[in-house]
Design an enzyme around this catalytic site. Structure first.
Site, PDB file in Angstrom:
ATOM      1  N   ASN A  46       1.593 -34.622 -91.082  1.00  0.00           N
ATOM      2  CA  ASN A  46       2.456 -33.907 -90.133  1.00  0.00           C
ATOM      3  C   ASN A  46       3.795 -34.607 -89.866  1.00  0.00           C
ATOM      4  O   ASN A  46       4.733 -33.982 -89.378  1.00  0.00           O
ATOM      5  CB  ASN A  46       1.721 -33.657 -88.823  1.00  0.00           C
ATOM      6  CG  ASN A  46       0.999 -32.305 -88.850  1.00  0.00           C
ATOM      7  OD1 ASN A  46       1.315 -31.440 -89.668  1.00  0.00           O
ATOM      8  ND2 ASN A  46       0.038 -32.119 -87.949  1.00  0.00           N
ATOM      9  N   HIS A  58      -6.975 -35.678 -89.510  1.00  0.00           N
ATOM     10  CA  HIS A  58      -6.118 -36.784 -89.940  1.00  0.00           C
ATOM     11  C   HIS A  58      -4.634 -36.437 -89.960  1.00  0.00           C
ATOM     12  O   HIS A  58      -3.903 -36.869 -90.865  1.00  0.00           O
ATOM     13  CB  HIS A  58      -6.589 -37.306 -91.314  1.00  0.00           C
ATOM     14  CG  HIS A  58      -8.071 -37.442 -91.403  1.00  0.00           C
ATOM     15  ND1 HIS A  58      -8.873 -36.506 -92.011  1.00  0.00           N
ATOM     16  CD2 HIS A  58      -8.917 -38.371 -90.896  1.00  0.00           C
ATOM     17  CE1 HIS A  58     -10.143 -36.862 -91.893  1.00  0.00           C
ATOM     18  NE2 HIS A  58     -10.194 -37.985 -91.213  1.00  0.00           N
ATOM     19  N   CYS A  59      -4.207 -35.653 -88.986  1.00  0.00           N
ATOM     20  CA  CYS A  59      -2.782 -35.242 -88.869  1.00  0.00           C
ATOM     21  C   CYS A  59      -2.274 -34.563 -90.131  1.00  0.00           C
ATOM     22  O   CYS A  59      -1.072 -34.598 -90.411  1.00  0.00           O
ATOM     23  CB  CYS A  59      -1.852 -36.416 -88.560  1.00  0.00           C
ATOM     24  SG  CYS A  59      -2.270 -37.318 -87.089  1.00  0.00           S
ATOM     25  N   ALA A  60      -3.163 -33.990 -90.923  1.00  0.00           N
ATOM     26  CA  ALA A  60      -2.721 -33.371 -92.169  1.00  0.00           C
ATOM     27  C   ALA A  60      -3.461 -32.046 -92.385  1.00  0.00           C
ATOM     28  O   ALA A  60      -4.248 -31.907 -93.329  1.00  0.00           O
ATOM     29  CB  ALA A  60      -2.941 -34.324 -93.337  1.00  0.00           C
TER      30      ALA A  60
END
Ligand SMILES: Cc1ncc(COP(=O)(O)O)c(C=O)c1O
Lengths: 73, 383
Positions: free
Chosen positions: B98, B338-340
């Site tokens: 992100n 995982h911010c993705a």
């Protein structure tokens, strides 16, 4: 130091430290001084060297792409 | 505790990192570039030295082209917002974190840029030819690529992608958050125009450190302006690096620690570090594959990945697994997205995510074995 001296002024502190390390390695004596206000308010530190070593010192700085103020010398 | 969350932040840190930071507090003090007294000078030297060792690590000839930031996220924001202008077109991948995706999506939503996404396959592998397809027909200003996915662990073929981008006159920005310190990066060899890295993962620095390398010839508009200790008579921002992009007092103590971390990496050698982490990963995957109900994601070959392994146990959510691992086995790992989110959509694990084990240089085989035993137990228990 005695005799005539010159002051080398730098754009960025990065370049002042780089110059100091290079001259140190090459055995050229220098003194770190606060940049004199009347010269310029470039980065806060400048190097003072003896006049006879000027061309040798500048040669080294140039070859390592150190950004100093040529116009203030 | 067994620490398998090195992709989030590395732990423990080498002793010299702590020593360098202690030394700064006890013996240095001082604010770099702000005065000429001994303490300030020493601080300036530390910052200079860290820039130099980073330049050595990435084969950057002029260390003034590296600016310090507080992490990879800030570096990526500096690059993306500082480089792009209205009407620009950008390519990125479906494996982005992100820290890349959100700035780009923001610029897209406000109508400033047009964004193209190259999708990885379900193993997290991206193909350079997919970039070429877009580059051939569109004028692309910037290509942004995650060097290694923090979800699948796959290492992207950045050199080939960079070559392709350059063939069409584009510029490339690499997110090296997961690779700096563990995969060899050479900005010349790999044709990298901008490189964003974080200090607190495989470079072993403390949190709050990171940086951005900007190739000569690329000018970024600063996002932050202010005091630099240089050009103080001027009321406008200096136009030279690193000062242009480094306003305000830096995290000098952090930079001191980062410098020690990078020196540690240089001393051990990237290949030795990578080798050890690859062995741990191989050992884990080889055993985990055999466990019933464990589903592994990413490519099988450990040569194509960093030490990041995503998995799930059927019947349990990732957070349940992580909770059991923590509470009953003392194993620290990270569940979720995982911010993705885009990466999880790519491998088919959105929105529940995965459990992620990420190994580091300080893990050992016996810890991997403990992890495997724990997964066996959890897998057997809840059917
Ligand atoms: C691929 C990737 N990019 C960017 C980041 C952001 O790093 P930081 O949190 O240090 O800014 C991370 C880590 O969280 C990451 O894994």
């Amino acid at each position: 130091m005695k005799g005539k001296e010159i002051i080398i002024v730098f754009r960025s502190t990065h370049d002042a430290i780089k110059a100091k390390n290079l001259l140190g390695k090459e055995g050229i004596p220098f003194e770190v001084i606060p940049t004199p206000k009347e010269i310029s308010a470039e980065c806060g530190i400048s190097l003072k060297i003896e006049e006879p070593l000027k061309s040798q010192a500048l040669q080294i700085l140039k070859s390592w792409k150190v950004r100093y103020r040529d116009d203030l010398l | 505790m067994i620490y398998f969350d090195n992709a989030a932040t590395s732990f423990p840190k080498p002793e010299e990192v702590i020593a360098a930071m202690k030394d700064y507090f006890f013996h240095v003090g001082g604010n770099t570039g702000r005065s000429a007294h001994q303490a300030a000078l020493k601080a300036s030297e530390i910052v200079f030295e860290t820039r130099e060792v980073l330049a050595k690590l990435f084969n950057i000839s002029d260390s003034s082209r590296i600016v310090f930031t507080k992490n990879a996220t800030e570096a990526l924001n500096f690059a993306i917002y500082g480089f792009l202008e209205k009407g620009d077109q950008v390519i990125t991948t479906s494996l982005e974190h992100n820290s890349v995706m959100r700035p780009l999506r923001h610029l897209e939503i406000i109508g400033k840029i047009k964004l193209f996404i190259v999708s990885a396959n379900d193993k997290g592998i991206i193909e350079p030819k997919d970039f070429e397809k877009i580059l051939k027909r569109e004028k692309i200003k910037l290509v942004v690529v995650n060097h290694a996915s923090n979800v699948t662990g796959t290492i992207a073929p950045i050199k080939e992608i960079a070559r392709t981008a350059h063939k069409y006159g584009s510029t490339i920005l690499i997110d090296a958050a997961q690779t700096a310190g563990v995969v060899n990066i050479d900005v010349n060899e790999d044709e990298i125009d901008m490189l964003a890295f974080t200090g607190h993962k495989s470079l072993f620095g403390p949190q709050g450190t990171g940086g951005l390398y900007i190739r000569e010839g690329i000018e970024l508009e600063p996002l932050i302006r202010g005091g630099t200790g240089s050009n103080s008579e001027e009321e406008i921002q200096p136009d030279f690096l690193p000062d242009k992009l480094e306003s305000g007092t830096p995290n000098t103590i952090g930079i001191a620690g980062l410098g020690a971390g990078v020196k540690y990496v240089l001393r051990k050698g990237i290949s030795e570090i990578h080798q050890k982490e690859a062995e741990l990963t191989e050992c884990f995957i080889k055993e985990a594959e055999k466990i019933e109900r464990v589903i592994l994601y990413g490519p099988r070959e450990t040569t194509k990945r960093v030490a990041v392994v995503s998995f799930n146990i059927t019947g349990l959510t990732p957070s349940e697994v992580a909770y059991i691992l923590d509470q009953e086995f003392g194993i620290a790992c990270r569940p979720g997205l995982h911010c993705a989110p885009a990466a999880h959509k790519t491998i088919g694990t959105f929105p529940q995510g995965t459990v992620r084990f990420s190994f580091g240089y300080f893990n050992n085989i016996s810890e991997i074995e403990t992890g495997i035993k724990a997964l066996h137990k959890i897998s057997r228990r809840c059917v």
